[in-house]
Write a protein that holds these residues in place. Structure first.
Motif, PDB file in Angstrom:
ATOM      1  N   UNK A   1       0.812  -1.215   0.000  1.00  0.00           N
ATOM      2  CA  UNK A   1       0.000   0.000   0.000  1.00  0.00           C
ATOM      3  C   UNK A   1       0.845   1.265   0.000  1.00  0.00           C
ATOM      4  N   UNK A   2       1.906   1.261   0.798  1.00  0.00           N
ATOM      5  CA  UNK A   2       2.753   2.452   0.936  1.00  0.00           C
ATOM      6  C   UNK A   2       4.208   2.023   0.727  1.00  0.00           C
ATOM      7  N   UNK A   3       4.511   1.672  -0.505  1.00  0.00           N
ATOM      8  CA  UNK A   3       5.830   1.096  -0.774  1.00  0.00           C
ATOM      9  C   UNK A   3       6.965   2.115  -0.623  1.00  0.00           C
TER      10      UNK A   3
ATOM     11  N   UNK B   1       6.555   1.490  -7.055  1.00  0.00           N
ATOM     12  CA  UNK B   1       5.142   1.882  -7.067  1.00  0.00           C
ATOM     13  C   UNK B   1       4.320   0.971  -6.148  1.00  0.00           C
ATOM     14  N   UNK B   2       3.165   1.444  -5.673  1.00  0.00           N
ATOM     15  CA  UNK B   2       2.303   0.589  -4.855  1.00  0.00           C
ATOM     16  C   UNK B   2       1.837  -0.636  -5.652  1.00  0.00           C
TER      17      UNK B   2
ATOM     18  N   UNK C   1       6.034   9.377  19.525  1.00  0.00           N
ATOM     19  CA  UNK C   1       4.849  10.250  19.514  1.00  0.00           C
ATOM     20  C   UNK C   1       4.855  11.183  18.314  1.00  0.00           C
ATOM     21  N   UNK C   2       5.989  11.207  17.610  1.00  0.00           N
ATOM     22  CA  UNK C   2       6.073  12.076  16.432  1.00  0.00           C
ATOM     23  C   UNK C   2       5.345  11.511  15.216  1.00  0.00           C
ATOM     24  N   UNK C   3       5.023  10.211  15.259  1.00  0.00           N
ATOM     25  CA  UNK C   3       4.393   9.600  14.074  1.00  0.00           C
ATOM     26  C   UNK C   3       3.051  10.269  13.807  1.00  0.00           C
ATOM     27  N   UNK C   4       2.851  10.628  12.556  1.00  0.00           N
ATOM     28  CA  UNK C   4       1.623  11.337  12.183  1.00  0.00           C
ATOM     29  C   UNK C   4       0.658  10.350  11.527  1.00  0.00           C
ATOM     30  N   UNK C   5      -0.529  10.214  12.125  1.00  0.00           N
ATOM     31  CA  UNK C   5      -1.516   9.288  11.555  1.00  0.00           C
ATOM     32  C   UNK C   5      -2.062   9.866  10.255  1.00  0.00           C
ATOM     33  N   UNK C   6      -2.328   8.974   9.304  1.00  0.00           N
ATOM     34  CA  UNK C   6      -2.856   9.430   8.006  1.00  0.00           C
ATOM     35  C   UNK C   6      -4.215   8.811   7.749  1.00  0.00           C
ATOM     36  N   UNK C   7      -5.168   9.637   7.311  1.00  0.00           N
ATOM     37  CA  UNK C   7      -6.481   9.083   6.982  1.00  0.00           C
ATOM     38  C   UNK C   7      -6.437   8.506   5.559  1.00  0.00           C
ATOM     39  N   UNK C   8      -7.570   7.919   5.153  1.00  0.00           N
ATOM     40  CA  UNK C   8      -7.596   7.219   3.855  1.00  0.00           C
ATOM     41  C   UNK C   8      -7.199   8.137   2.705  1.00  0.00           C
ATOM     42  N   UNK C   9      -7.635   9.414   2.768  1.00  0.00           N
ATOM     43  CA  UNK C   9      -7.335  10.291   1.637  1.00  0.00           C
ATOM     44  C   UNK C   9      -5.838  10.630   1.593  1.00  0.00           C
TER      45      UNK C   9
ATOM     46  N   UNK D   1      -0.563   9.690  -0.845  1.00  0.00           N
ATOM     47  CA  UNK D   1       0.827   9.208  -0.753  1.00  0.00           C
ATOM     48  C   UNK D   1       1.101   8.161  -1.830  1.00  0.00           C
ATOM     49  N   UNK D   2       0.091   7.312  -2.112  1.00  0.00           N
ATOM     50  CA  UNK D   2       0.266   6.292  -3.159  1.00  0.00           C
ATOM     51  C   UNK D   2       0.434   6.962  -4.522  1.00  0.00           C
ATOM     52  N   UNK D   3      -0.422   7.969  -4.768  1.00  0.00           N
ATOM     53  CA  UNK D   3      -0.355   8.650  -6.066  1.00  0.00           C
ATOM     54  C   UNK D   3       0.980   9.385  -6.223  1.00  0.00           C
ATOM     55  N   UNK D   4       1.455   9.922  -5.103  1.00  0.00           N
ATOM     56  CA  UNK D   4       2.738  10.638  -5.144  1.00  0.00           C
ATOM     57  C   UNK D   4       3.867   9.663  -5.506  1.00  0.00           C
TER      58      UNK D   4
END
Ligand code: ATP
Length: 474
Positions: free
Chosen positions: A184-186, A190-191, A332-340, A345-348
């Motif tokens: 998903x987040x390679x 590419x994903x 605690x620095x990890x930033x959670x990411x929602x589906x969008x 990130x995949x498209x990037x």
């Protein structure tokens, strides 16, 4: 006396006035975290050309996820969540245009950052490398370095820890294998892929990634493992076999003793847990780092527990494998990411494959006659969920899900990412790695042509193409 300034000086003065600067003096073992809001830098009022925010090491030593900064080096961190850590103390500056909404930046004291634990993990892995070199291969392997898998649920910092430990291994003179099972987040390509690459240089701090030229890539075709678990397992198995062959033909090399880091996806419940065990087994993993999940840590600990009265009496418990399970703190620095954000990130990543991570590349638009290529799909089209099948249908036939089918090239392939397979025949598609990817920009059925973007100006190296469900508007 009147002073006169040249136009250049006026420009510089104007630029300086238009730039804001924040500065920090970090003590030993402290961290500066930079976090952009969920809405992201995209909402900044700054015009696109001015969207920059530079982190600069003024003095001392500092690193971003294990990649060292040079004194005076300015790194564009616009829109990037990151942490800058110092072992010995550092002066840091953040510069951004007056119209840029700055990120949240805050410091973390030495006794609150997990970076010291990460450095200790590296030291323990280094001892395993030294020990492996002395004792030689074991456990049915030809290589001697630790094979370390990083596990945990989504958004706990698995990719970041993988990057830090890989960087430390390279800085210690090693060339570890980086293996990415997170389709998903390679990290590597590419994903929709599982892949591996030998890492010889630390990750480029400006691009935020490793040099991944010439990876070994197998195409799974989907960004989600549940789409086709049998295919995913088979793909991981094939990757593992090729890596073993590579390592056995490079026995006694630095790669053999450097070991491997395996980044995983965040699905750790139910079937996701089964996939994790499957990966541990086929990649002959000997160390699992579990981030931020006590239940998973205990499950794995019970599964792979072994008694160690003395080396001769070591006994594996349930699994028959000797795997060390280590609990690791979540930063605690990890930033959670929602589906969008994950989709973005995949498209990037796909965009970066064709245009380069910093838009430094120009892909080539080419056309091919549809009759000259064959496009295949593995496991047919989308499947109904098991719950929709007749009662009593416990399982679908695994052979259906790994069946290779030729598909006709229609307009619905537009925007798809297709893998260019190294397979000589369609029967070899599952066992073959891929040469690279193309992005279908147009299918003209009437003219019988397909137009695509390719990173290479030359004709396709193979006419066997594989489609999945990975699509993207570039
Ligand atoms: N110490 C830190 N300080 C600031 N940001 C961080 C830190 N650690 C991780 N991040 C950021 O948090 C985000 C998520 O981290 P990461 O990708 O490592 O998590 P993950 O567990 O691998 O996620 P996934 O489950 O999607 O694979 C990334 O944007 C990363 O840059």
């Amino acid at each position: 006396m009147t002073s006169m300034s040249s136009p250049d000086m006026v420009d510089l003065a104007a630029e300086a006035a238009a730039t804001k600067k924040d500065a920090w003096d970090l003590g030993k073992g402290c961290e500066l975290r930079i976090e952009w809001s969920q809405a992201g830098a995209a909402s900044s009022s700054a015009p696109p050309g001015d969207r920059s925010c530079h982190l600069k090491l003024v003095s001392g030593t500092a690193e971003v996820f294990g990649s060292e900064l040079a004194v005076g080096q300015r790194v564009d961190v616009f829109g990037k969540n990151l942490s800058c850590f110092t072992f010995h103390g550092a002066k840091l500056e953040l510069e951004y245009g007056a119209s840029v909404s700055p990120p949240t930046a805050y410091t973390v004291a030495a006794d609150e950052t997990p970076m010291v634990q990460y450095a200790n993990l590296h030291a323990a892995l280094q001892s395993k490398r030294d020990e492996g070199r002395k004792l030689g291969p074991s456990g049915g392997r030809t290589d001697t370095g630790p094979r370390c898998l990083i596990a945990g649920p989504v958004d706990v910092g698995k990719t970041t820890l993988t990057r830090i430990l890989t960087n430390y291994a390279v800085r210690a003179g090693g060339t570890p294998l980086l293996v990415d099972l997170d389709m998903g987040q390679s990290m590597i390509t590419v994903p929709g892929t599982v892949s591996a690459v030998l890492i010889e240089d630390v990750a480029d701090v400006r691009r935020g990634e490793f040099n991944c030229d010439n990876p070994l890539t197998f195409f799974y075709g989907h960004a989600n493992p549940s789409e086709n678990m049998d295919l995913y397992k088979q793909t991981v198995e094939r990757l593992a076999v090729v890596l073993d062959t590579f390592l056995s033909s490079n026995a006694n090399s630095i790669a053999s003793s450097s070991g491997m880091f395996v980044n995983t996806m965040g699905w750790v419940d139910g079937q996701g847990y089964e996939l994790l065990l499957h990966a541990i087994e086929c990649l002959k993993v000997d160390t699992v780092l579990v981030i931020g999940h006590d239940r998973l840590y205990n499950q794995l600990k019970n599964k792979f527990a072994f008694t160690k009265k003395n080396p001769a009496e070591e006994q594996a418990a349930e699994s028959g494998m000797k795997v060390e399970i280590v609990k690791v703190a979540r930063s605690d620095g990890v930033v959670a990411r929602d589906a969008s954000r994950r989709k973005a990130a995949r498209e990037k990543k796909i965009h970066g494959y064709f245009y380069g991570p910093t838009r430094e590349l120009n892909p080539f638009s080419r056309s091919v006659q549809i009759s000259q290529v064959s496009v295949y799909r593995v496991g047919g089209g989308p499947m109904a969920p098991l719950s929709a099948l007749p009662i009593g249908t416990a399982n679908r036939d695994a052979s259906d899900r790994t069946k290779v089918q030729k598909i006709s090239v229609q307009r619905d392939l537009t925007h798809s990412v297709l893998a260019v397979s190294h397979a000589k025949d369609p029967e070899d598609i599952l066992s073959s790695n891929v040469a690279g990817f193309i992005h279908v920009t147009e299918v003209d059925v009437q003219r019988g042509s397909m137009t695509y973007l390719s990173p290479s100006p030359t004709a396709l190296p193979s006419n066997i193409l594989v489609a999945g469900t990975v699509k993207c508007f570039l």
